[in-house]
Structure formats: structure tokens, C-alpha cells
Design a protein around this motif. Structure first.
Motif, PDB file in Angstrom:
ATOM      1  N   GLY A  82      16.898  12.618  15.154  1.00  0.00           N
ATOM      2  CA  GLY A  82      17.422  12.642  13.798  1.00  0.00           C
ATOM      3  C   GLY A  82      16.930  11.498  12.941  1.00  0.00           C
ATOM      4  N   GLY A  83      15.834  10.843  13.371  1.00  0.00           N
ATOM      5  CA  GLY A  83      15.310   9.692  12.626  1.00  0.00           C
ATOM      6  C   GLY A  83      15.916   8.395  13.111  1.00  0.00           C
ATOM      7  N   ILE A  84      15.393   7.281  12.611  1.00  0.00           N
ATOM      8  CA  ILE A  84      15.901   5.967  12.993  1.00  0.00           C
ATOM      9  C   ILE A  84      16.137   5.119  11.751  1.00  0.00           C
ATOM     10  CG2 ILE A  84      14.826   5.920  15.288  1.00  0.00           C
ATOM     11  CD1 ILE A  84      12.569   4.247  14.100  1.00  0.00           C
ATOM     12  N   ASP A  85      17.005   4.144  11.896  1.00  0.00           N
ATOM     13  CA  ASP A  85      17.320   3.232  10.790  1.00  0.00           C
ATOM     14  C   ASP A  85      16.607   1.902  11.006  1.00  0.00           C
ATOM     15  OD1 ASP A  85      19.097   5.004   9.465  1.00  0.00           O
ATOM     16  OD2 ASP A  85      20.617   4.553  10.975  1.00  0.00           O
ATOM     17  N   ILE A  86      15.847   1.471  10.020  1.00  0.00           N
ATOM     18  CA  ILE A  86      15.076   0.237  10.073  1.00  0.00           C
ATOM     19  C   ILE A  86      15.416  -0.613   8.851  1.00  0.00           C
ATOM     20  CG2 ILE A  86      12.749  -0.756   9.908  1.00  0.00           C
ATOM     21  CD1 ILE A  86      13.155   0.384  12.595  1.00  0.00           C
ATOM     22  N   ASP A  87      15.605  -1.911   9.078  1.00  0.00           N
ATOM     23  CA  ASP A  87      15.799  -2.842   7.968  1.00  0.00           C
ATOM     24  C   ASP A  87      14.445  -3.489   7.681  1.00  0.00           C
ATOM     25  OD1 ASP A  87      16.721  -4.497   6.029  1.00  0.00           O
ATOM     26  OD2 ASP A  87      18.075  -5.662   7.297  1.00  0.00           O
ATOM     27  N   VAL A  88      13.754  -3.023   6.664  1.00  0.00           N
ATOM     28  CA  VAL A  88      12.418  -3.523   6.317  1.00  0.00           C
ATOM     29  C   VAL A  88      12.565  -4.904   5.672  1.00  0.00           C
ATOM     30  CG1 VAL A  88      10.321  -3.086   4.999  1.00  0.00           C
ATOM     31  CG2 VAL A  88      11.607  -1.161   5.982  1.00  0.00           C
ATOM     32  N   PRO A  89      11.966  -5.952   6.273  1.00  0.00           N
ATOM     33  CA  PRO A  89      12.175  -7.303   5.755  1.00  0.00           C
ATOM     34  C   PRO A  89      11.532  -7.545   4.392  1.00  0.00           C
ATOM     35  CG  PRO A  89      10.592  -7.317   7.561  1.00  0.00           C
ATOM     36  CD  PRO A  89      11.178  -5.950   7.513  1.00  0.00           C
ATOM     37  N   GLU A  90      10.380  -6.941   4.142  1.00  0.00           N
ATOM     38  CA  GLU A  90       9.700  -7.108   2.853  1.00  0.00           C
ATOM     39  C   GLU A  90       8.828  -5.887   2.583  1.00  0.00           C
ATOM     40  OE1 GLU A  90       5.945  -9.797   4.484  1.00  0.00           O
ATOM     41  OE2 GLU A  90       7.569 -10.733   3.359  1.00  0.00           O
ATOM     42  N   ARG A  91       8.512  -5.664   1.311  1.00  0.00           N
ATOM     43  CA  ARG A  91       7.735  -4.482   0.935  1.00  0.00           C
ATOM     44  C   ARG A  91       6.432  -4.422   1.732  1.00  0.00           C
ATOM     45  NH1 ARG A  91       4.526  -2.702  -3.939  1.00  0.00           N
ATOM     46  NH2 ARG A  91       5.236  -0.577  -4.422  1.00  0.00           N
ATOM     47  N   LEU A  92       6.147  -3.246   2.271  1.00  0.00           N
ATOM     48  CA  LEU A  92       4.999  -3.104   3.165  1.00  0.00           C
ATOM     49  C   LEU A  92       4.151  -1.905   2.762  1.00  0.00           C
ATOM     50  CD1 LEU A  92       3.571  -3.872   5.931  1.00  0.00           C
ATOM     51  CD2 LEU A  92       5.055  -2.117   6.946  1.00  0.00           C
ATOM     52  N   ALA A  93       2.872  -2.135   2.594  1.00  0.00           N
ATOM     53  CA  ALA A  93       1.944  -1.039   2.327  1.00  0.00           C
ATOM     54  C   ALA A  93       1.591  -0.369   3.650  1.00  0.00           C
ATOM     55  CB  ALA A  93       0.685  -1.570   1.652  1.00  0.00           C
ATOM     56  N   TYR A  94       1.356   0.934   3.604  1.00  0.00           N
ATOM     57  CA  TYR A  94       0.944   1.611   4.830  1.00  0.00           C
ATOM     58  C   TYR A  94      -0.230   2.536   4.541  1.00  0.00           C
ATOM     59  CZ  TYR A  94       3.536   5.768   3.276  1.00  0.00           C
ATOM     60  OH  TYR A  94       3.993   6.844   2.571  1.00  0.00           O
ATOM     61  N   GLY A  95      -1.005   2.732   5.579  1.00  0.00           N
ATOM     62  CA  GLY A  95      -2.199   3.553   5.484  1.00  0.00           C
ATOM     63  C   GLY A  95      -3.227   3.048   6.481  1.00  0.00           C
ATOM     64  N   PRO A  96      -4.286   3.792   6.737  1.00  0.00           N
ATOM     65  CA  PRO A  96      -5.314   3.351   7.688  1.00  0.00           C
ATOM     66  C   PRO A  96      -6.087   2.156   7.148  1.00  0.00           C
ATOM     67  CG  PRO A  96      -6.022   5.318   6.543  1.00  0.00           C
ATOM     68  CD  PRO A  96      -4.598   5.092   6.142  1.00  0.00           C
ATOM     69  N   VAL A  97      -6.604   1.346   8.058  1.00  0.00           N
ATOM     70  CA  VAL A  97      -7.319   0.145   7.659  1.00  0.00           C
ATOM     71  C   VAL A  97      -8.596   0.475   6.902  1.00  0.00           C
ATOM     72  CG1 VAL A  97      -8.692  -0.043   9.779  1.00  0.00           C
ATOM     73  CG2 VAL A  97      -8.059  -2.110   8.516  1.00  0.00           C
ATOM     74  N   THR A  98      -9.106   1.698   7.086  1.00  0.00           N
ATOM     75  CA  THR A  98     -10.349   2.109   6.414  1.00  0.00           C
ATOM     76  C   THR A  98     -10.110   2.551   4.972  1.00  0.00           C
ATOM     77  OG1 THR A  98     -10.047   4.319   7.346  1.00  0.00           O
ATOM     78  CG2 THR A  98     -11.459   2.797   8.566  1.00  0.00           C
ATOM     79  N   SER A  99      -8.839   2.721   4.598  1.00  0.00           N
ATOM     80  CA  SER A  99      -8.533   3.198   3.252  1.00  0.00           C
ATOM     81  C   SER A  99      -8.600   2.050   2.244  1.00  0.00           C
ATOM     82  CB  SER A  99      -7.141   3.832   3.223  1.00  0.00           C
ATOM     83  OG  SER A  99      -6.795   4.223   1.922  1.00  0.00           O
ATOM     84  N   LYS A 100      -9.148   2.325   1.058  1.00  0.00           N
ATOM     85  CA  LYS A 100      -9.231   1.295   0.023  1.00  0.00           C
ATOM     86  C   LYS A 100      -7.884   1.083  -0.666  1.00  0.00           C
ATOM     87  CE  LYS A 100     -14.157   1.995  -0.985  1.00  0.00           C
ATOM     88  NZ  LYS A 100     -15.160   2.329  -2.028  1.00  0.00           N
ATOM     89  N   THR A 101      -7.106   2.130  -0.718  1.00  0.00           N
ATOM     90  CA  THR A 101      -5.776   2.026  -1.319  1.00  0.00           C
ATOM     91  C   THR A 101      -4.746   2.532  -0.325  1.00  0.00           C
ATOM     92  OG1 THR A 101      -6.013   4.229  -2.303  1.00  0.00           O
ATOM     93  CG2 THR A 101      -6.668   2.336  -3.652  1.00  0.00           C
ATOM     94  N   PRO A 102      -3.542   1.977  -0.349  1.00  0.00           N
ATOM     95  CA  PRO A 102      -2.510   2.425   0.596  1.00  0.00           C
ATOM     96  C   PRO A 102      -2.033   3.832   0.289  1.00  0.00           C
ATOM     97  CG  PRO A 102      -1.587   0.881  -0.986  1.00  0.00           C
ATOM     98  CD  PRO A 102      -3.057   0.895  -1.234  1.00  0.00           C
ATOM     99  N   TYR A 103      -1.525   4.487   1.319  1.00  0.00           N
ATOM    100  CA  TYR A 103      -0.932   5.806   1.129  1.00  0.00           C
ATOM    101  C   TYR A 103       0.410   5.705   0.410  1.00  0.00           C
ATOM    102  CZ  TYR A 103      -4.315   7.985   4.321  1.00  0.00           C
ATOM    103  OH  TYR A 103      -5.461   8.463   4.915  1.00  0.00           O
ATOM    104  N   GLY A 104       1.066   4.566   0.581  1.00  0.00           N
ATOM    105  CA  GLY A 104       2.382   4.369  -0.017  1.00  0.00           C
ATOM    106  C   GLY A 104       2.958   3.037   0.413  1.00  0.00           C
ATOM    107  N   TYR A 105       4.242   2.842   0.153  1.00  0.00           N
ATOM    108  CA  TYR A 105       4.889   1.569   0.469  1.00  0.00           C
ATOM    109  C   TYR A 105       6.269   1.813   1.080  1.00  0.00           C
ATOM    110  CZ  TYR A 105       1.367  -0.620  -2.533  1.00  0.00           C
ATOM    111  OH  TYR A 105       0.177  -1.040  -3.085  1.00  0.00           O
ATOM    112  N   PHE A 106       6.638   0.920   2.005  1.00  0.00           N
ATOM    113  CA  PHE A 106       8.010   0.851   2.488  1.00  0.00           C
ATOM    114  C   PHE A 106       8.714  -0.217   1.665  1.00  0.00           C
ATOM    115  CE2 PHE A 106       5.712   2.325   6.286  1.00  0.00           C
ATOM    116  CZ  PHE A 106       6.471   3.438   6.620  1.00  0.00           C
TER     117      PHE A 106
END
Length: 425
Positions: A280-304
Motif C-alpha cells: 500500500g506504499g510507504i511513508d517517507i519524511d524527505v529531509p530536503e527537496r530532491l531532484a530525481y531522474g537518471p544521471v544521464t538526463s540533462k533535466t530531472p524527471y521531477g522533484y520530491f
């Protein structure tokens, strides 16, 4: 006839078989009544055992033979209740009951059928799913006592992909659990740890007596591939439910931590999201805004965004593995967050309500050499661990020099991390 119909339907619910003894086929009734009394007796015995020593029930619930017997008995009860209920409806003679009462009597009978036969059939299905999952995931083997009072399990997050040669553990941890209190410590080892030493007397120690020196960038995470390329060092690995690569990693983790690793669990990170979705998913307390995406991407897919987040399997995997922002040490910390969140989500109520999905996902993504005979012991310990905080130790800078490791210092850190209060304290 309406009163008689209600009595027969009620007796079929409360004492299956009694209707046939009173007003129908007495041979069928005696069989149904006898089966009902046996069922009640088993239920009473189970309740008594639960309050006296619930570990017996846990042992039965994790035993393949016991689960097979339970599945057969529950399926037989489901069929019997189905037969008795339809026979009761025949004896009720709805056409002779009051017209206004007929639909109610029929509805009550059907609801009772779902509650009895349907419940038994569902329980039989869960018993079968549990048995198949245990047989598929867990190995055969003997019971093992804890080492120095603890069970130490190597947890590897396998990361195989089209751009990689073989499998490389993306996440390397030791889960050390106190066998009495359930107190748990997770020790994280960075995959870029260099000059790893090996447990003395092991095949890898014989090959690299001065530590892992392959002549180039010799990272801890590469040892899985190293072992797979040297299968002759571990000729018995396959028969013991393991692989040469896993055993090479075990030798290194033992050498680095100073702990005896009794078992391993390898989680396929590609299928990891299935297990999280099943929970049913998990709960995470994200400490600071984080970009996500593959390292080869020039721009992130999105942000946490920073703050509490509820993540499904796909997003939890991005959170744990994203290379777009941060370094390997930060990724390790995020992976540990995800591991702890999964453990917290594995509470009995959550697992029971989503059991089939969790079991099927677990069978697809987990490989281990934990023997079936150890399951009841680990379930018992896990129940205790739920009420305790999880200790963590990351073998990373500045505490640990991962290029030129000081092993006496590391061993001291590891032992100190295992000292934690018991539930009574």
C-alpha cells in the motif's frame, strides 16, 4: 412453516449438520455435526495455544506440511458447508413460508453461506499461497542458533540492467537482530568501499590475502561479479541456495564488519516496487527537496518536496536510487530510509489484509538461503522488533575511511552499534 424456516436457517449457521439430523438426511447430518464439533475443538485448542504459547501457532503457520493439511481441511469444510446450506434451503421449503419472509430467509442463508463456506475457501487459498511462497522463496536446511546472541543477515539490493555487466549490489547492508529482545541494527556498507578484507580462511581470503586488489578501481560492489567469474571458489554455492557472487559478497561483508553472516537476502531492485505497492506504499519524511531522474538526463524527471511523503513503489524506487542529485553516501541514507519504512509497514494487520499480494510480490523479488525451519523463529523475533526503534550505522566518511579502512576502528563501531536497550528498559 415460516418459523420453522427461520429455525432451520439459524441452526445451519450455528450448528452445521444439526438441521439434517432433525429434519433431513440423518447420515449427512451426523457427518456434518461431527465435522462441526471437530472444527470447534480445533478452534478452541488454537485459542488456548495462542494464550499459552503462541510460538506453536507461528511454527505451524510457517510449516509447509502443516499448511498443506490446513488447506485440505479448510477446503473440505468449505465444500461441506456448501452442501449443508443448499440442503438446508431444500428442507426450508421457501414456497410454503410467508411471501414477505421468503426474500429475507433466502438473503440470510446466502450471507451465512458466504461467511462460512466463503470464509473457509478464502482461508484455504491463503494457506496455499503461504505454502507456495515459503516453498519457492526459502531453502531447505537445519535450524541454527544465534552467534553471540544475534542473527546477522546480509541484505543486498541487486541492480542488474541492460547497461551493466551482470548484477551489482546497489545496496549492501547487514541486519543484525538480537535473538532475545528483537533489537535491530542496520549496518550500511557503501558499494564504493575499497580494499575490502575477507573473513580469514574463506575462498576470497585465499585469493586476496591482503584485501581486495584487482589492479584497478576495486570497489566492494564489484565483488559480486568477481565471485561469479570465479565459480570454482564456491562449488557448493548452488546446492546451498546461493551463488558464487553472493558468497564472495558474504566473505567481504564478514571481513569488513567482523560479524558472522549466517544468511543473505537478495532483493531484485527492478521488482522492488511491486512489494511496496503490495504493502500500500510507504511513508517517507524527505529531509530536503530532491531532484530525481537518471544521471544521464540533462533535466530531472521531477522533484520530491521536503516533508512527509507517501510513495508508491515506482516513486520509492526513484527516491532510493536517484543519481541525478547527491552522492553515493546520500543515496545510501535514502535507501536505509526506504528499508526502515518497509519494515514499519510490515505490521501484522497490514500484511494480513494484503497478504496474497505481498506474498506474490515477495516470491518474485526475493532470493535467500534462510531455511524454512528458521521462519517461525524469525517471525517471533520480528514481532518483538516492531516495538523497538531501529539502530543504524553507516560505514562512511568521516567516521570511516572507505579508501584505506582502519578495521580495528570499524569493528569497534560495529560492536557499539549493537548495544541497545531491551524492551523492559
Amino acid at each position: 412453516m415460516t418459523t420453522r424456516a427461520w429455525w432451520l436457517v439459524g441452526l445451519n449457521v450455528l450448528i452445521p449438520g444439526s438441521v439434517q439430523v432433525l429434519a433431513g438426511n440423518r447420515r449427512l447430518g451426523r457427518f456434518g455435526l461431527g465435522a462441526t464439533l471437530v472444527f470447534w475443538a480445533l478452534l478452541v485448542i488454537a485459542v488456548i495455544i495462542y494464550f499459552v504459547d503462541r510460538n506453536i501457532l507461528i511454527a505451524l503457520g510457517t510449516n509447509v506440511i502443516a499448511l498443506t493439511i490446513a488447506q485440505i481441511l479448510l477446503a473440505a469444510y468449505a465444500v461441506l458447508w456448501l452442501v449443508l446450506t443448499f440442503d438446508t434451503l431444500r428442507l426450508v421449503r421457501l414456497v410454503r413460508a410467508a411471501p414477505g419472509a421468503r426474500p429475507l430467509i433466502a438473503i440470510v442463508a446466502v450471507v451465512a453461506l458466504i461467511a462460512t463456506a466463503g470464509g473457509a475457501a478464502y482461508a484455504a487459498n491463503l494457506a496455499g499461497v503461504t505454502r507456495n511462497t515459503i516453498a519457492e522463496v526459502f531453502a531447505s536446511g537445519d535450524y541454527e542458533e544465534p552467534v553471540d546472541g544475534r542473527y546477522n543477515i546480509m541484505l543486498l539490493g541487486g541492480d542488474a540492467g541492460p547497461d551493466r555487466e551482470g548484477l551489482r549490489p546497489d545496496s549492501i547492508s547487514v541486519v543484525s537482530v538480537d535473538a532475545e529482545t528483537g533489537s535491530t541494527t542496520i549496518i550500511g556498507l557503501p558499494r564504493n568501499f575499497e580494499n575490502a578484507t575477507f573473513s580469514e580462511g574463506s575462498p576470497m581470503f585465499e585469493a586476496f590475502p591482503n584485501g581486495y586488489d584487482c589492479g584497478d578501481e576495486c570497489l566492494l560492489g564489484y565483488l559480486y561479479t568477481e565471485g561469479e567469474q570465479r565459480p570454482e571458489l564456491y562449488p557448493d554455492a548452488a546446492s546451498q541456495g546461493s551463488t558464487a557472487g553472493t558468497e564472495a559478497m558474504r566473505d567481504a561483508v564478514e571481513g569488513v564488519t567482523g560479524l558472522t553472516i549466517q544468511y543473505y537476502v537478495l532483493v531484485d531492485m527492478q521488482g522492488f516496487s511491486q512489494l511496496i505497492d503490495a504493502l500500500g506504499g510507504i511513508d517517507i519524511d524527505v529531509p530536503e527537496r530532491l531532484a530525481y531522474g537518471p544521471v544521464t538526463s540533462k533535466t530531472p524527471y521531477g522533484y520530491f518536496d521536503a516533508g512527509p511523503q507517501h510513495l508508491n513503489g515506482e516513486m520509492a524506487l526513484w527516491y532510493a536510487r536517484s543519481r541525478f542529485d547527491g552522492n553515493d553516501l546520500q543515496r545510501m541514507e535514502r535507501q536505509r530510509q526506504v528499508q526502515e519504512a518497509i519494515i514499519q509497514q510490515m505490521d501484522p494487520a497490514n500484511v494480513v489484509t494484503k497478504f496474497q499480494a505481498v506474498a506474490e510480490a515477495g516470491a518474485q523479488v526475493v532470493r535467500t538461503d534462510i531455511p524454512q525451519v528458521m521462519l517461525s523463529r524469525f517471525v517471533e523475533i520480528a514481532a518483538k522488533a516492531q516495538s523497538l526503534p531501529i539502530n543504524t550505522l553507516e560505514l562512511v566518511p568521516p567516521q570511516v575511511d572507505t579508501l584505506f579502512p582502519d578495521y580495528p576502528s570499524i569493528y569497534t563501531l560495529v560492536q557499539e552499534s549493537l548495544l541497545s536497550p531491551s524492551p523492559s528498559e
